[in-house]
Design an enzyme around this catalytic site. Sequence first.
Site, PDB file in Angstrom:
ATOM      1  N   LYS A 129      14.621  19.485   7.572  1.00 21.55           N
ATOM      2  CA  LYS A 129      15.375  19.154   8.782  1.00 21.55           C
ATOM      3  C   LYS A 129      15.780  20.424   9.531  1.00 21.55           C
ATOM      4  O   LYS A 129      16.130  21.439   8.923  1.00 21.55           O
ATOM      5  CB  LYS A 129      16.611  18.340   8.388  1.00 21.55           C
ATOM      6  CG  LYS A 129      17.408  17.773   9.535  1.00 21.55           C
ATOM      7  CD  LYS A 129      18.550  16.914   8.985  1.00 21.55           C
ATOM      8  CE  LYS A 129      19.427  16.357  10.086  1.00 21.55           C
ATOM      9  NZ  LYS A 129      20.527  15.512   9.547  1.00 21.55           N
ATOM     10  N   SER A 184      20.918  11.316  11.956  1.00 24.57           N
ATOM     11  CA  SER A 184      20.341  12.462  12.629  1.00 24.57           C
ATOM     12  C   SER A 184      19.082  12.993  11.947  1.00 24.57           C
ATOM     13  O   SER A 184      18.382  13.841  12.497  1.00 24.57           O
ATOM     14  CB  SER A 184      21.379  13.583  12.725  1.00 24.57           C
ATOM     15  OG  SER A 184      21.744  14.046  11.445  1.00 24.57           O
ATOM     16  N   SER A 209      23.420   9.710   8.442  1.00 24.98           N
ATOM     17  CA  SER A 209      22.219  10.408   8.907  1.00 24.98           C
ATOM     18  C   SER A 209      21.092  10.501   7.897  1.00 24.98           C
ATOM     19  O   SER A 209      19.972  10.850   8.260  1.00 24.98           O
ATOM     20  CB  SER A 209      22.596  11.821   9.375  1.00 24.98           C
ATOM     21  OG  SER A 209      23.392  11.751  10.529  1.00 24.98           O
TER      22      SER A 209
END
Length: 531
Positions: A129, A184, A209
Amino acid sequence: MDLSSIIAEVQERRAASIPYEWKIAEGKVDPEAKPIDSIKRVGILNNKEAELTEKKATEILKEIHSGELTSQEVLEAFLKRAAVAHQITNCLTEFFPEEARLVAKSLDEEFQKTGKLVGPLHGLPIAIKDMYTDASLVKVMKDAGAIIFAKTAMPQTGMALETNSNLWGRNLNTHSTNFGSGGSSGGDGVLVGLRGAPAAPLASDIGGSIRAPAAFNGLYALRPTSERIPRKGLRSTVPGQISIKTSCGPIAHSMQDLKLFANLILTHPTLPFEGSCPPGSWREVDTPSRKLKFGLLLTDGVVQPHPPIIRGLKETAEKLTAAGHDVVEFKLPFDAWEASLLTFALYWQTGAAEAKANIAESGESPILPYAKNLEIYDTKALSTQELYALNTKQMNHKWAFAEAWQDANSENGSGRPFDAILCPVSPMAAVPHDFPVYWGYTSLWNLLDYPSVVMPVADLVIDPLKDGKPRDYVPKDNPFDKDNWEIYESERWQGQPVTLQVVGRPYMDEELIAVCEAIDNVIHRNVIKEE
């Protein structure tokens, strides 16, 4: 340089990182088709590569470690599939195949020379990420032998359950271009959903997330107890906020994969004294064969889940009961809307000053539509006294919930504490673009810091006949329920997977994983109690 020039430059650099022979020809992808179906139709993957990339992480590792596969051939298959997945769904921010190839070559040479593995992830390709820099957990993955080949997309501010930004654009869902990938960790969710990576070991979660991207793409996921997680090197718009801490955990295709990565994350063996968490530990817990007791939370009383979410929970409860377990209805011991207000006040203790300043400095204003939670919750800067009062309220919620868990609705059940609680991940199976979805079914467990697992509901297909919209429902008086109910039509979500959330006790992540293995055995293998 103005914003438009920056956007053009970074997107051009990203596009150039994909080899020409892996580019999808114009017109090859039907914009209305499911991305998961488009992967093979574009004709870039051969049959062997397609078959290899469909395997789970634990299966791939077994074949690498036995010598059946090399790190290099596994990496090449996933590099190609990730490149295709990105072109269909826009899930990557960076792609660096040459760097990854050097690592894979080194791993193969060392293994051939010595016969020894670098670590338990020796040869496994993964993406990371975009919020991670030189983070402790990235080092743990590298030390374990993982090969990092890309960075995955996340949304503006990093505080949204859809992944979209002015810089990188919008991510699309694994199963429908009409929905987002979640956020996210949306880039992680769709990349794993399209099998461009066997797993995403390091998704992160402060309000849902990890879990929302897993749920919206039909995957497994684990949000561990945040206090057990090394966080050095994680980037955040509010790094000094410690009332509700970020957790990091895996998104994958099986419970076995979750357990593999959870063990590494929670033990962080090559960083035993990392400093931002207690020393790592792991308790090996067998899948329980005893009768288990589950609380069933169908609604939090704030936002009514859509019919297929309710049906998925009820059908799971029926299967668990048929297998000999106890399932009793559970209600929260406090008002969930008040808890949601408390959560967002603690997220944005400075009134989101840092996030707003970053957006203004980068030229990204205004805030994108899906990030309306900043407005809905009317966040404001807190005085020290106000913050102390909210932290006290948070602790009171934790005490109340621990007592409710222990009492376990004894008037309705056996009086034993729950082994886990079953509840929705979200009020909807996937989120339409730019829709400000309610976070409460995930953010509650961040407020309380209870670990939770997401898993698919087996064989549930959203059906217009079974999942029709009751026309007599009267939405509650809050900023979310009416919009959530009005947008639902079963045809719109038809074909989307349905998942459930399983919540365990703080610091007992290993026990939660074992309980979820038992649930998985029941709902995916139809284990019925013998008479």
